[in-house]
Motif scaffolding. Structure first.
Motif, PDB file in Angstrom:
ATOM      1  N   LYS A 180       3.805  -6.936  -5.651  1.00  0.00           N
ATOM      2  CA  LYS A 180       3.272  -8.288  -5.896  1.00  0.00           C
ATOM      3  C   LYS A 180       2.160  -8.726  -4.954  1.00  0.00           C
ATOM      4  CE  LYS A 180       7.585 -10.257  -7.700  1.00  0.00           C
ATOM      5  NZ  LYS A 180       8.486 -11.394  -7.549  1.00  0.00           N
ATOM      6  N   ASP A 181       1.851  -7.934  -3.931  1.00  0.00           N
ATOM      7  CA  ASP A 181       0.790  -8.343  -2.993  1.00  0.00           C
ATOM      8  C   ASP A 181       0.095  -7.107  -2.414  1.00  0.00           C
ATOM      9  OD1 ASP A 181      -0.882  -9.822  -1.429  1.00  0.00           O
ATOM     10  OD2 ASP A 181       0.674 -10.793  -0.225  1.00  0.00           O
ATOM     11  N   LEU A 182      -0.289  -6.200  -3.298  1.00  0.00           N
ATOM     12  CA  LEU A 182      -1.014  -4.999  -2.866  1.00  0.00           C
ATOM     13  C   LEU A 182      -2.412  -5.402  -2.415  1.00  0.00           C
ATOM     14  CD1 LEU A 182      -0.480  -2.099  -5.432  1.00  0.00           C
ATOM     15  CD2 LEU A 182       0.173  -2.143  -3.013  1.00  0.00           C
ATOM     16  N   ALA A 183      -2.749  -5.073  -1.183  1.00  0.00           N
ATOM     17  CA  ALA A 183      -4.068  -5.396  -0.630  1.00  0.00           C
ATOM     18  C   ALA A 183      -4.214  -4.633   0.675  1.00  0.00           C
ATOM     19  CB  ALA A 183      -4.184  -6.903  -0.371  1.00  0.00           C
ATOM     20  N   THR A 184      -5.449  -4.499   1.164  1.00  0.00           N
ATOM     21  CA  THR A 184      -5.644  -3.743   2.405  1.00  0.00           C
ATOM     22  C   THR A 184      -4.961  -4.419   3.591  1.00  0.00           C
ATOM     23  OG1 THR A 184      -7.788  -4.823   2.811  1.00  0.00           O
ATOM     24  CG2 THR A 184      -7.814  -2.702   1.651  1.00  0.00           C
ATOM     25  N   ARG A 185      -4.779  -5.747   3.516  1.00  0.00           N
ATOM     26  CA  ARG A 185      -4.109  -6.443   4.632  1.00  0.00           C
ATOM     27  C   ARG A 185      -2.636  -6.052   4.721  1.00  0.00           C
ATOM     28  NH1 ARG A 185      -5.307  -9.999   0.690  1.00  0.00           N
ATOM     29  NH2 ARG A 185      -3.534 -10.450  -0.663  1.00  0.00           N
ATOM     30  N   ASN A 186      -2.087  -5.510   3.631  1.00  0.00           N
ATOM     31  CA  ASN A 186      -0.684  -5.090   3.604  1.00  0.00           C
ATOM     32  C   ASN A 186      -0.539  -3.571   3.612  1.00  0.00           C
ATOM     33  OD1 ASN A 186       0.414  -7.705   3.659  1.00  0.00           O
ATOM     34  ND2 ASN A 186       0.082  -7.947   1.459  1.00  0.00           N
ATOM     35  N   CYS A 187      -1.475  -2.918   4.318  1.00  0.00           N
ATOM     36  CA  CYS A 187      -1.390  -1.468   4.563  1.00  0.00           C
ATOM     37  C   CYS A 187      -1.754  -1.228   6.029  1.00  0.00           C
ATOM     38  CB  CYS A 187      -2.378  -0.694   3.694  1.00  0.00           C
ATOM     39  SG  CYS A 187      -2.116  -0.833   1.915  1.00  0.00           S
ATOM     40  N   VAL A 188      -1.226  -0.157   6.588  1.00  0.00           N
ATOM     41  CA  VAL A 188      -1.605   0.236   7.949  1.00  0.00           C
ATOM     42  C   VAL A 188      -2.172   1.654   7.928  1.00  0.00           C
ATOM     43  CG1 VAL A 188       0.023  -1.261   9.182  1.00  0.00           C
ATOM     44  CG2 VAL A 188       0.766   1.010   8.446  1.00  0.00           C
TER      45      VAL A 188
END
Length: 323
Positions: A180-188
């Protein structure tokens, strides 16, 4: 993914929905947290990596236990500030535990939780040397001539990141979890450009420009949402496909803001009228075609992640022949 059937909109109900702690049966979350609970004495907080109004991410050190007491592990520590309300603390705990129990190379799972101070719990995650993907992409910009910025990363490296993220989403969907919130801010990003998808705890606070409240008192990632998620709050594997298309655009623009000139309140109408993100400078046509497919108005018309994986793997191999 094929087993999900042909109508993603109707299947969303079969997927896990994460609700605030207060809505959960107390034993559920408490039991899970007790199993990963650690004493505060094992954890040292070092530099603040990022902070918002209600949350912070630290670089921390976690001491081993038992025979490994001398072992020090670098970790990320997420926590809330004293300004956080009880509902914000509950949401932080719930979202931090979103991936609890999962194990996959491109998924970052919570490692432990310290509840010594229940108003300011500490969520501990494995360390990734290059930090949050969005911030990392910003650092990879090189001032260029004429056409603006250039990238320290090759197209092939960016495509490889996309491939890792697809595999992580496929794993989540197999576990009946829609992100529901796939984005580069939610990846490391770790060493060797290893990318992992994370939960979304604190993202609204740490990246306030990426979330908007459309008069319903709920901060949402409006410019990453599929049209059915935006209008009807319907989520499915197909809405994660839409968000992945935006994430791929973020990769190719090194973390630019999507639709910077569009008012969040006008996004739904903008999408209904057929407008989409434009092709980034230096983005190959084949790659932009993959993104554009993800933004089909009807969920059924979007590619499945199996198809996206095949496309990106083929393109990655194609790029390799010219190096």
């Amino acid at each position: 993914m094929e087993s999900h059937g042909h109508n993603p909109a109707n299947m969303a109900g079969s997927y896990i929905r994460f609700s605030p702690v207060s809505d959960l049966k107390p034993p559920d979350l408490r039991t899970q947290i007790s199993e990963i609970s650690i004493e505060r004495s094992r954890l040292t907080l070092a530099d603040v990596i990022q902070e918002g109004t209600f949350g912070k991410i630290y670089h921390g050190v976690l001491l081993g236990e038992g025979a490994d007491m001398e072992v020090e592990n670098d970790v990320f520590v997420k926590t809330v500030t004293e300004q956080a309300s009880e509902s914000q603390v509950n949401l932080f705990i719930t979202e931090s535990c979103m991936m609890l129990g999962l194990s996959f190379p491109s998924i970052q799972t919570i490692r432990s939780m310290c509840m010594d101070n229940e108003r300011q719990p500490l969520a501990v995650f494995p360390y990734a040397s290059n930090g949050l993907l969005k911030k990392f992409l910003h650092k990879c910009k090189i001032p260029g001539e004429g056409q603006g910025t250039q990238s320290k990363l090759s197209t092939q490296e960016l495509v490889h990141m996309g491939i890792q993220i697809i595999r992580g989403v496929q794993y989540l969907h197999k576990k009946k979890i829609i992100h529901k919130d796939l984005a580069t801010r939610n990846c490391v990003v770790g060493q060797d450009l290893n990318v992992k998808i994370t939960e979304k705890a604190l993202s609204r606070d740490l990246f306030p420009n990426d979330y908007h409240c459309l008069g319903d008192n709920e901060n949402r990632p409006v410019k990453w949402l599929a049209i059915e998620s935006l209008i009807d709050k319907r989520f499915s594997p197909a809405s994660d496909v839409w968000a992945f298309g935006v994430l791929l655009w973020e990769l190719m623009t090194l973390g630019q803001q999507p639709y910077p000139d569009v008012d969040p309140f006008e996004m739904a109408q903008y999408l209904r009228e057929g407008y989409r993100l434009s092709q980034p400078i230096n983005c190959p046509d084949e790659l932009f075609a993959v993104m554009a497919c993800c933004w089909a108005l009807c969920p059924d018309d979007r590619p499945k992640f199996t198809q996206l994986l095949q496309c990106l793997q083929d393109f990655y191999a194609h790029l390799g022949r010219y190096i």
